[in-house]
Scaffold this active site. Structure first.
Site, PDB file in Angstrom:
ATOM      1  N   GLU A  66       0.826  -1.201   0.000  1.00  0.00           N
ATOM      2  CA  GLU A  66       0.000   0.000   0.000  1.00  0.00           C
ATOM      3  C   GLU A  66       0.864   1.257   0.000  1.00  0.00           C
ATOM      4  OE1 GLU A  66      -2.310  -3.068   2.575  1.00  0.00           O
ATOM      5  OE2 GLU A  66      -0.227  -2.529   2.131  1.00  0.00           O
ATOM      6  N   ARG A  86       3.227  -0.605  15.354  1.00  0.00           N
ATOM      7  CA  ARG A  86       2.182   0.048  16.141  1.00  0.00           C
ATOM      8  C   ARG A  86       2.732   0.740  17.381  1.00  0.00           C
ATOM      9  NH1 ARG A  86       2.031  -5.266  15.977  1.00  0.00           N
ATOM     10  NH2 ARG A  86       1.972  -6.570  17.869  1.00  0.00           N
ATOM     11  N   GLU A 137      -4.165  -5.888  17.298  1.00  0.00           N
ATOM     12  CA  GLU A 137      -3.048  -6.463  16.553  1.00  0.00           C
ATOM     13  C   GLU A 137      -2.039  -7.094  17.505  1.00  0.00           C
ATOM     14  OE1 GLU A 137      -1.643  -4.935  12.521  1.00  0.00           O
ATOM     15  OE2 GLU A 137      -0.033  -4.226  13.842  1.00  0.00           O
ATOM     16  N   HIS A 147     -25.763   9.703  21.194  1.00  0.00           N
ATOM     17  CA  HIS A 147     -26.937   9.712  20.317  1.00  0.00           C
ATOM     18  C   HIS A 147     -26.834   8.601  19.269  1.00  0.00           C
ATOM     19  CE1 HIS A 147     -28.502  13.614  21.823  1.00  0.00           C
ATOM     20  NE2 HIS A 147     -27.229  13.781  22.123  1.00  0.00           N
ATOM     21  N   LYS A 182      -1.531 -10.386   3.568  1.00  0.00           N
ATOM     22  CA  LYS A 182      -0.630  -9.744   2.602  1.00  0.00           C
ATOM     23  C   LYS A 182      -0.144 -10.740   1.555  1.00  0.00           C
ATOM     24  CE  LYS A 182       1.410  -6.269   5.729  1.00  0.00           C
ATOM     25  NZ  LYS A 182       2.686  -5.855   6.374  1.00  0.00           N
TER      26      LYS A 182
END
Length: 551
Positions: free
Chosen positions: A214, A271, A356, A387, A517
């Site tokens: 990506e 991460r 993850e 709401h 992947k």
């Protein structure tokens, strides 16, 4: 790090028996029995972060048993193992040292005979130099214009972390416009390119391996846009592209020179990488001094995690509560509900960080687990979510433990907005915990009749009953600053680490992500061919062939 099946421990079995005794007790009854419950079940971090966990379905014995479970699983020694640089990421044979990135006072730290702190300082100096040069308008693009826009191209941790932080710290933002491209869907890169002028934009290509499909696809698309201009030379790439990666070879192939290469290291998971060179977009957005404050705030929470006794350790307590609900009450989800518009990406960030890390079904002994590991993390911004899905939380059939987070002081003190926001925050945790019984509703109805607000008894009060007994943690932050945000992020990092230790799983690999992947790469090669696909199951074959026929 010990490999202990938690269900085989003494205190797991004590908790099972204790759960039977406590499971039907309502939160309001816990408060009736303990008038000092808030004092007994709250923790304070430097007067900057307060955790109130009194609105949980627990008593002192619950916490005692949970703490002893952590001790049985050798949590303290595992914490030391991580900070000492031992290879606790066993499946990838790596230490886990994102915490070292924010330890300014560590003089020397060696891995395989190499002084890592020297490399960390070198990268910090480079972040400082690049940030100051761009912010102070000394970095010029290929036509001589100074830089106005920064575009971070990454995905996963190379996107969510910096995106969350730059959004959360917008009050500290300078004149630079920060954009993020992550999705391989061409729509995102196309829309960003419409907003910017290439002549005054720098692209940060953030990819640990520099092979992530990506990220590299988006980066090459942007690079191609530059090359469409005949005045743009290959040497001009250095004026518009900076690489953040471990893979210097691929960076060079892309055309980015070494002076624009900021190294990452394999001992920092994606991460957990916003503290590293991946944080360059943060430094560019809020300035290097504020970026350092972010790191220092995280370091302060690291020290709290290392040094505090387990019963006064905020990440540990939050982790134990999560295990209590997922494995004894069989809850499956946790919500993160942030009452600060700037932090609208915080739930998304924690979703990746937690799921993850601890979305695992094999334990450290290579066995399939027989208990719950990572919960499903979700959430939204308050008060919007009140709401939306709060209806289910108040009157649905699911047990949903929640973390409510709010700053005491706002960056935008307009009229009486913030005090109203605070009132909603306090009201929701109170209502979720205590609810409203049919008896109370009838009393209220009679009062309204006596006050001539109502004319008759309402026969439909049953539909207004809220049982309450929904557990919540309230986290009050003095103010969202770089320092307190750093502390809050580190708090959740250590919560997730603690869960992984006690649940006997490896929190720092993500092989499930890798599977998707690899399959995508194989399917891409098939899609490019003209022949009919027959090698997969009938569904996948059918979908691929339908696409090829109708594209």
């Amino acid at each position: 790090m010990k490999n202990i099946n938690p269900t085989k421990t003494k205190y797991w079995n004590k908790l099972k028996k204790h759960f039977i005794q406590i499971k039907d007790i309502h939160i309001k009854d816990f408060f009736k029995k303990d008038l000092d419950r808030f004092k007994n079940f709250s923790l304070n971090f430097k007067n900057l972060i307060l955790l109130d966990y009194s609105k949980n379905r627990i008593n002192k014995k619950t916490i005692s048993y949970l703490i002893n479970l952590a001790k049985e699983c050798h949590l303290k020694s595992s914490i030391q193992s991580m900070f000492n640089g031992e290879n606790i990421n066993v499946t990838e044979n790596q230490p886990v040292l994102h915490t070292l990135l924010r330890n300014f006072y560590k003089k020397n730290f060696f891995i395989n005979g190499e002084n890592i702190t020297l490399k960390i300082r070198s990268v910090l100096n480079k972040i400082k130099s690049i940030s100051n040069k761009i912010i102070n308008k000394k970095w010029k693009g290929y036509t001589g214009k100074y830089i106005k826009d920064i575009v971070n191209i990454g995905i996963g941790g190379s996107d969510l972390g910096p995106l969350m932080v730059t959004e959360s710290l917008k009050p500290y933002k300078n004149h630079l416009n920060i954009h993020f491209i992550s999705n391989i869907d061409g729509t995102q890169v196309s829309e960003i390119l419409k907003k910017i002028n290439l002549e005054s934009t720098i692209f940060l290509v953030a990819s640990k391996t520099f092979t992530t499909q990506e990220t590299i696809t988006n980066a090459k698309t942007v690079r191609d846009y530059f090359f469409k201009n005949k005045k743009f030379l290959k040497s001009d790439i250095s004026k518009h592209f900076i690489a953040l990666s471990t893979n210097e070879i691929e960076v060079k192939k892309f055309g980015i020179p070494k002076k624009n290469f900021l190294p990452l290291w394999n001992w920092v998971g994606g991460r957990y990488s916003l503290w590293s060179a991946i944080g360059l977009s943060i430094s560019l957005s809020i300035g290097y001094k504020n970026f350092l404050l972010l790191l220092k705030g995280a370091r302060a929470m690291d020290k709290h995690f290392i040094n505090s006794p387990l019963k006064k350790n905020i990440p540990v307590i939050l982790s134990l509560l999560s295990i209590w609900y997922s494995n004894f009450f069989n809850s499956e989800t946790e919500t993160i509900l942030v009452y600060d518009q700037y932090m609208h990406k915080f739930s998304d960030y924690l979703q990746q960080l937690n799921m993850e890390s601890n979305g695992k079904q094999i334990d450290r002994n290579k066995n399939f687990v027989t208990y719950q590991t990572g919960p499903i993390i979700w959430g939204e911004i308050g008060t919007n979510s009140q709401h939306s899905f709060y209806q289910l939380m108040h009157q649905g059939t699911k047990l949903i433990p929640s973390d409510f987070i709010i700053p005491i002081k706002t960056h935008n003190n307009i009229n009486n907005h913030h005090i109203k926001l605070m009132s909603h925050f306090f009201a929701q945790t109170q209502a979720l915990a205590f609810g409203k019984s049919l008896k109370d509703l009838k009393i209220d109805n009679l009062k309204k009749i006596n006050q001539k607000i109502e004319n008759k008894i309402n026969d439909n009060l049953i539909y207004k009953v809220c049982l309450g007994n929904q557990p919540t943690n309230s986290i009050l932050i003095n103010k969202i600053t770089p320092y307190t945000l750093g502390s809050l992020i580190a708090l959740y990092e250590h919560k997730i680490f603690t869960q992984g230790i006690i649940l006997n799983i490896f929190s720092f690999d993500q092989w499930g992500v890798e599977l998707g992947k690899n399959v995508a790469k194989n399917i891409l090669s098939i899609i490019k061919k003209n022949n009919k696909c027959t090698i997969y199951d009938s569904s996948t074959n059918g979908l691929i062939n339908f696409y090829k026929k109708n594209k």
